[in-house]
Design an enzyme around this catalytic site. Structure first.
Site, PDB file in Angstrom:
ATOM      1  N   LYS A 106     -39.025 -16.768  16.932  1.00 30.67           N
ATOM      2  CA  LYS A 106     -38.455 -17.452  15.772  1.00 30.67           C
ATOM      3  C   LYS A 106     -38.939 -18.897  15.746  1.00 30.67           C
ATOM      4  CE  LYS A 106     -33.803 -18.162  13.756  1.00 30.67           C
ATOM      5  NZ  LYS A 106     -32.366 -17.888  14.015  1.00 30.67           N
ATOM      6  N   SER A 187     -30.141 -15.720  10.336  1.00 30.67           N
ATOM      7  CA  SER A 187     -31.307 -16.540  10.035  1.00 30.67           C
ATOM      8  C   SER A 187     -32.571 -16.049  10.726  1.00 30.67           C
ATOM      9  CB  SER A 187     -31.025 -18.000  10.437  1.00 30.67           C
ATOM     10  OG  SER A 187     -30.882 -18.127  11.846  1.00 30.67           O
ATOM     11  N   SER A 211     -26.807 -14.442  13.334  1.00 28.52           N
ATOM     12  CA  SER A 211     -28.227 -14.584  13.021  1.00 28.52           C
ATOM     13  C   SER A 211     -29.151 -13.688  13.829  1.00 28.52           C
ATOM     14  CB  SER A 211     -28.656 -16.045  13.174  1.00 28.52           C
ATOM     15  OG  SER A 211     -28.089 -16.823  12.143  1.00 28.52           O
TER      16      SER A 211
END
Length: 535
Positions: A106, A187, A211
């Protein structure tokens, strides 16, 4: 957080254009292969890390940047092929499970190389991070190949409560590979979509609240949100040191367990991990096909009842668990769920101001040094950074005082007490349970840049199935469990602090019987017969 770029015109194009059919670049048996399958091929000499990395890079080019245009990968490692070749040259018969395996990170996880770490924001594009995050150091030591960075909800969904998950100023809108007009959730949207689409074998996401669990569920994969302090957060763009943690995202429980085994452990740069070495282990030891047998699992009906597809899959999952010897206690009440939202929000706002200022101070070569600078940057670059939604969470956080404020210390104590000892722990102990069970979320919602996310989950006074484990800092795992109109639906298991071995055993036992994973077809919309790419 579980909340939410590229220019306005580009986003509209991504949402509305019908992509051309793209040729498959790597056969599904490679693109969707497990770690064990890939290692068997590399040990046999029919595949090496460079070939696997090349296949992944070509698949990213044709599926992520052309074809369906998922926008799941924000940047690929310019040195990936060279690094893979070096790993091949050093490969021996004695190697760990991740040796030579491509891993996506990420884009809030620092890498001390030529890639940027931006949390999706154009404000952090001036210079790379000075060194690897703690978990990246562990991955490299294990021989993993850092393939690239994944798109995310900008600032891990902590900029606006009206954001579209998976959207960032740097990366655009990530799309769900099962239906391109649907959202990948956030996210860790890019990590979830990328793994589902076979762009890499595994990925790392991060969670403050939802997330990892939400994007894993809505992209039909496995996600583990570890106990707070099991995995180092050093070198990760923060929201809250009280809730942030990184974790594995994979297409099966075995791969997630192998990845967690590598990244778990103490790190002197993260004081929260002081006890990690006492608990970290080889989590693949708990991959028991009979992992459901004898386990006492409580059904948290407070977190169900809002979405009929999710409820149907939950009932099917309960029946399967019973058939495999689990003892189901239904229902089980987790006390105080409706009371967590207010103190959690207070804690996150205070923590974000403190933690992001500390993080920015550690970065060299950036023009922004504080949260106030970020707010000013977004105002100055509103066309690129705020075409759809604002930054009210940034502004609210900036108004908060120091972490010594009584409002903060009281909220933190309340949140931890109600979610942990008087919440999850109380529920587990009352019925002598091994784990708690709920729907992860319903099927993926439509992407809506105007109004933001449309997440439906459980009691309207509760933020979602991820909240109790997120606020307490306890572990949770989501596993594919069923389908609704061609969209994946998952279940989530959560439990006591450091209970990853138990959760993994239950999840693996369930997965081996449910066999719910399917490759995405990159449909334009639910029910569409036009696929943007073959499997």
């Amino acid at each position: 957080m579980n909340r939410p770029a590229v220019h306005l015109a580009a986003l509209v194009t991504a949402l509305l254009a019908v992509p051309a059919l793209a040729a498959e670049v790597a056969p599904p048996e490679v693109a969707y292969a497990s770690i064990e399958q890939l290692q068997q091929r590399m040990d046999a000499g029919t595949l090496d890390s460079r070939q696997l990395t090349q296949a992944s890079l070509e698949r990213i080019q044709r599926i992520d940047r052309a074809g369906p245009t998922l926008r799941a990968v924000i940047e690929t490692n310019p040195d990936a092929l060279e690094l893979a070749g070096a790993l091949d040259a050093k490969r021996t018969k004695a190697h760990g499970p991740l040796y030579g395996i491509p891993v996506l990170l990420k884009d809030n996880i620092d890498t001390g190389d030529r890639m940027l770490t931006t949390a999706g924001s154009l404000a952090l594009t001036d210079a790379p991070a000075p060194r690897d995050a703690g978990l990246v150091e562990r991955l490299r030591q294990a021989g993993a190949l850092i393939l690239g960075k994944t798109n995310l909800s900008e600032w891990a969904n902590f900029r606006s409560s009206h954001a579209s998950s998976g959207w960032s100023g740097r990366g655009g809108q990530t799309r769900n590979p099962y239906a391109l007009d649907r959202n990948p959730c956030g996210s860790s949207a890019g990590s979830g979509a990328a793994v589902a689409a076979g762009l890499a074998t595994v990925a790392i996401g991060s969670e403050t609240d939802g997330s990892i669990i939400c994007p894993a569920s809505m992209n039909g994969i496995v996600g583990i949100k570890p106990t707070l302090g099991l995995v180092s957060r050093s070198g990760i763009v923060p929201i809250s040191h009280n809730q942030d943690t990184a974790g594995p995202m994979a297409r099966n429980v075995a791969d997630a367990a192998a990845l967690l085994s590598v990244i778990a452990g103490s790190d002197p740069r993260d004081p929260a991990t002081a006890e990690a070495d006492r608990h970290a282990t080889d989590y693949t030891k708990f991959l028991d096909p009979n992992g459901l047998r004898g386990k006492r699992i409580g059904v948290v009906r407070q977190l169900a009842g809002a979405e009929p597809n999710a409820d149907r899959v939950l009932e099917q999952s309960i029946a399967l668990m019973k058939a495999q010897g689990a003892i189901i206690v239904d229902p089980v009440t987790v006390p105080h769920l409706a009371e967590l939202g207010k103190p959690e929000t207070t804690v996150l706002l205070y923590d974000f101001k403190h933690d992001i200022n500390a993080y920015l101070a550690s970065r060299t070569g950036l023009k922004v040094r504080t949260l106030a600078d970020l707010i000013a940057f977004n105002q100055a670059h509103a066309a690129e950074e705020m075409p759809w939604f604002g930054q009210e969470l940034f502004e609210q956080a900036e108004q908060k005082g120091p972490l010594s404020d009584k409002a903060y210390t009281d909220a933190l104590a309340e949140a931890k007490r109600l979610s942990g000892p008087q919440g999850i722990d109380a529920a587990l102990q009352a019925q002598h349970l091994d784990a708690l069970l709920a729907p992860s979320w319903g099927p993926a919602f439509m992407t809506d840049p105007v109004l933001g996310d449309h997440i439906v989950s459980g009691d309207p006074t509760v933020a979602g199935a991820s909240q109790p484990a997120a606020v307490s800092g306890y572990p949770s795992i989501t596993v594919p469990a069923g389908w609704a109109h061609g969209l994946p639906v998952g279940i989530v298991l959560f439990g006591a602090k450091w209970s990853e071995p138990t959760l993994i055993a239950i999840a693996y036992g369930f997965e081996q019987q449910a066999k719910a994973w399917r490759a995405p077809q990159f449909l334009q919309t639910v029910g569409s017969q036009l696929a943007a790419s073959p499997r």
